[in-house]
Motif scaffolding. Structure first.
Motif, short mmCIF file in Angstrom:
data_model
loop_
_atom_site.label_atom_id
_atom_site.label_comp_id
_atom_site.label_asym_id
_atom_site.label_seq_id
_atom_site.Cartn_x
_atom_site.Cartn_y
_atom_site.Cartn_z
N UNK A 129 64.86 61.85 36.73
CA UNK A 129 65.72 62.85 36.10
C UNK A 129 65.37 62.92 34.63
N UNK A 130 65.80 63.96 33.97
CA UNK A 130 65.46 64.11 32.55
C UNK A 130 65.99 62.92 31.74
N UNK A 131 67.22 62.48 32.01
CA UNK A 131 67.80 61.38 31.26
C UNK A 131 67.04 60.08 31.53
N UNK A 132 66.69 59.84 32.80
CA UNK A 132 65.93 58.64 33.13
C UNK A 132 64.56 58.66 32.45
N UNK B 43 62.89 56.06 29.54
CA UNK B 43 61.55 55.46 29.57
C UNK B 43 60.74 55.87 28.34
N UNK B 44 60.85 57.13 27.98
CA UNK B 44 60.07 57.66 26.86
C UNK B 44 60.45 56.98 25.54
N UNK C 210 52.62 66.16 34.01
CA UNK C 210 51.53 66.22 33.03
C UNK C 210 50.66 64.96 33.16
N UNK C 211 49.62 64.92 32.36
CA UNK C 211 48.74 63.75 32.37
C UNK C 211 49.53 62.50 32.02
N UNK C 212 49.06 61.34 32.56
CA UNK C 212 49.80 60.09 32.36
C UNK C 212 49.49 59.38 31.06
N UNK C 213 48.57 59.95 30.23
CA UNK C 213 48.29 59.29 28.94
C UNK C 213 49.38 59.63 27.93
N UNK C 214 49.27 59.05 26.73
CA UNK C 214 50.32 59.22 25.73
C UNK C 214 50.49 60.68 25.32
N UNK D 60 55.03 66.33 27.84
CA UNK D 60 56.05 66.45 28.88
C UNK D 60 57.45 66.35 28.28
N UNK D 61 57.62 65.45 27.30
CA UNK D 61 58.92 65.29 26.65
C UNK D 61 59.34 66.58 25.94
#
Length: 603
Positions: A367-370, A374-375, A310-314, A320-321
């Motif tokens: 990966x989803x956990x990684x 970060x999120x 997805x886009x890299x903005x917030x 994406x989350x």
């Protein structure tokens, strides 16, 4: 008059296609023994119960009962007529098929909106012509080239241009006999409520056709060339266009998704076009909406691994989350590509090139956990002790939800290293979260209710006479010779169950006409959906290839006994009626018949 295809042509088509390949275009199949299994495309489930038999050229779902051959599969999944299904399979098989009555290619279920689909196909061609072959489209074409769109992009994605006039589309559609009121309902026109006049919805926009799963144009997205708002104008919700169900490029990406065993999910069609240009043919996008359960249902049938880009903005990272969490709950392995500097994929590729984007997707996806680690840092000042410990606790809670112990250990060590913490302390706290989640598990069983029902479903037990009839039909399906032996043994007597009798009758009639009989061809004789499902179910029974006379006679005797039981019940009712009339002589005579029938059962 209904179109008719010669039997010889149908046989050529059948011999030229493999049902596993046909079904494989829609369902991710895995071979187990002689058959293939996957998730049923006709009902929601988490455990594969959908079986495809290349040997018999049939499919069957043990969950919902769906079943048939390659023709009926296409008819059911794409809601098309037999003639259209045959036409598609003929293309696959390289068989020439002459169907002149185009109206017969439409399924009765889609006839109501056939004009909607025809109008969209027509306008897509006109828009493309205007872009490529007219002076009016030259500015739009130059704009696309400046934005990095190649001739191949324009051709592959059928990009076009709508004139700024208010009545161009209206006039084109009216000249070809389309009703303006219907075209308003289809989303191509608007109506001025004051004057009652119709006018074009899309004016002065670069037009991107939107296709459904079958590749039919069902809507458009129009991008303004200047500063007109909105920047993107999409078709409204119509009977043929639903944003919550449509994924951009999915119709063309299915084959690549299955080949790569992975799909890449984007937020917009410009990102998909750029990604396809970079070599990622398995790219799809949502259309101005969040990912939905309907989207996941489509994707899950073709692959079990996702890359979210997805886009890299917030806003893009938040979306994406949410999408990653939804996909993970449906058993899909998720990786997330985080692009730098808040760029969207299209902008990133323009600035850094296809090779750099390829490296990010293939080598730098998390990966989803990684990604969650970060999120969860976002919005937190990790130099602040309170916020740091809140972050660690949030991460431990996520780690505790991982199914594999080795994964939990990996991320615990990573967390310990990042913050110079005791691994033992983190393990103890994670264990507390882990045990709490397991304690809470029963309350969340409904999240996987389809899988639980699937595992708990008992094998159905049939009464003896029903089993006997099913096994006789299963034997009859093996060859005309066995069917004729059964016919002689039945001696003109019917089966006790109406559906079995119908199959018996259809099968005998089919064998009289068929030159090369097989189960898949017989299914085409059965117009009734329930009968066809029953035939598929029975055909999958394991029976002896060469049944003995004794075995077949035992089944016939069991059927005759059940017929006698029915006669006994009827005689008992007659005796009761005779006694009510005080006809005791008649009642005694009927009782004598009952006794004789009961004696026959014991023999």
């Amino acid at each position: 008059m209904a179109a008719r295809i010669p039997e010889e042509t149908i046989q050529l088509i059948k011999r030229g296609v493999d049902i596993a390949d046909v079904v494989g275009d829609y369902v991710q199949l895995k071979k187990q023994g002689r058959n293939y299994f996957g998730l049923c495309p006709f009902h929601g489930e988490n455990s594969p119960s959908f079986s495809v038999s290349p040997e018999k050229q049939i499919y069957h779902c043990f969950g919902c009962g769906a079943g048939g051959n390659a023709f009926t599969f296409l008819m059911e999944i794409d809601q098309i007529s037999f003639v259209e299904a045959a036409s598609r399979l003929a293309d696959r098989a390289g068989v020439a098929i002459d169907i002149t009555a185009s109206e017969n290619l439409q399924s009765p279920k889609t006839n109501e909106y056939a004009d909607f689909l025809e109008a969209h196909t027509l306008m897509a061609k006109f828009y493309r012509h205007l872009l490529l072959n007219t002076d009016e489209g030259s500015e739009a074409l130059r704009y696309l080239h400046e934005r990095g769109f190649t001739e191949d992009d324009i051709d592959r994605f059928q990009i076009g241009w709508s004139l700024p006039q208010h009545e161009f589309s209206l006039n084109v559609l009216q000249k070809r006999g389309f009703d303006p009121a219907r075209m308003e309902e289809a989303g191509l026109l608007l109506k001025n409520e004051e004057t009652g006049r119709y006018y074009d919805r899309f004016r002065g926009r670069i037009m991107f056709p939107l296709h459904d799963e079958k590749g039919q144009v069902v809507g458009f997205s129009g991008r303004s060339l200047g500063n007109d708002q909105p920047k993107y104008l999409n078709s409204p919700e119509t009977p043929i266009f639903h944003k919550s169900r449509l994924l951009y490029h999915f119709h063309a990406a299915k084959t690549a998704i299955k080949r790569q065993k992975q799909f890449i999910l984007f937020e917009g069609f410009a990102d998909v076009i750029a990604a396809v240009r970079a070599g990622f043919d398995q790219s799809v996008a949502v259309m101005g909406t969040s990912l939905t359960e309907e989207h996941i249902y489509l994707l899950k049938r073709t692959a079990k691994e996702a890359v979210i880009c997805y886009d890299g903005d917030q806003a893009g990272v938040n979306a994406a989350f949410k999408a990653a969490d939804m996909l993970d709950k449906q058993g899909i392995t998720v990786h997330v590509t985080l692009l730098p500097d808040g760029l969207d994929p299209d902008e990133f590729i323009k600035r850094n090139g296809s090779d750099s984007f390829t490296a990010y997707v293939k080598d730098a996806s998390l990966t989803l956990m990684a990604f969650k680690m970060e999120y969860l840092k976002r919005g937190k000042n990790l130099r602040d002790e309170a916020q740091k410990f809140r972050y660690i606790e949030d991460v431990l809670n996520e780690i505790a939800g991982l199914k594999k112990a080795v994964e939990r250990d990996h991320y615990l060590r990573r967390l310990a290293s990042e913050f110079s913490l005791s691994l033992q302390a983190l393990q103890e706290q994670e264990k507390a979260f882990f045990l709490k989640k397991r304690t809470d598990q029963p309350e969340r069983k409904d999240l996987n209710k389809h899988a639980l029902v699937q595992k708990a479903r008992p094998v159905r037990q049939y009464p003896r006479h029903e089993t006997a009839e099913r096994r006789l039909i299963a034997h009859m399906l093996q060859s005309p010779d066995i069917a004729d032996r059964v016919r002689l043994m039945m001696d003109g007597e019917p089966f006790t169950i109406d559906e079995h009798q119908a199959l018996y009758t259809y099968l005998l009639g089919y064998y009289e006409k068929a030159e090369h009989p097989d189960t898949a061809s017989f299914l085409m004789v059965l117009q009734d959906d329930q009968l066809r499902r029953l035939a598929v179910d029975i055909s999958l029974m394991t029976v002896n290839e060469e049944p003995s006379e004794e075995e077949l006679l035992d089944y016939v005797k069991e059927i005759n006994k059940q017929r006698s039981r029915f006669q006994i019940e009827e005689k008992k009712r007659e005796r009761d009626e005779a006694e009510k009339r005080h006809d005791y002589v008649g009642a005694a005579r009927i009782l004598k018949d009952i006794i004789a029938l009961e004696k026959s059962l014991s023999r």
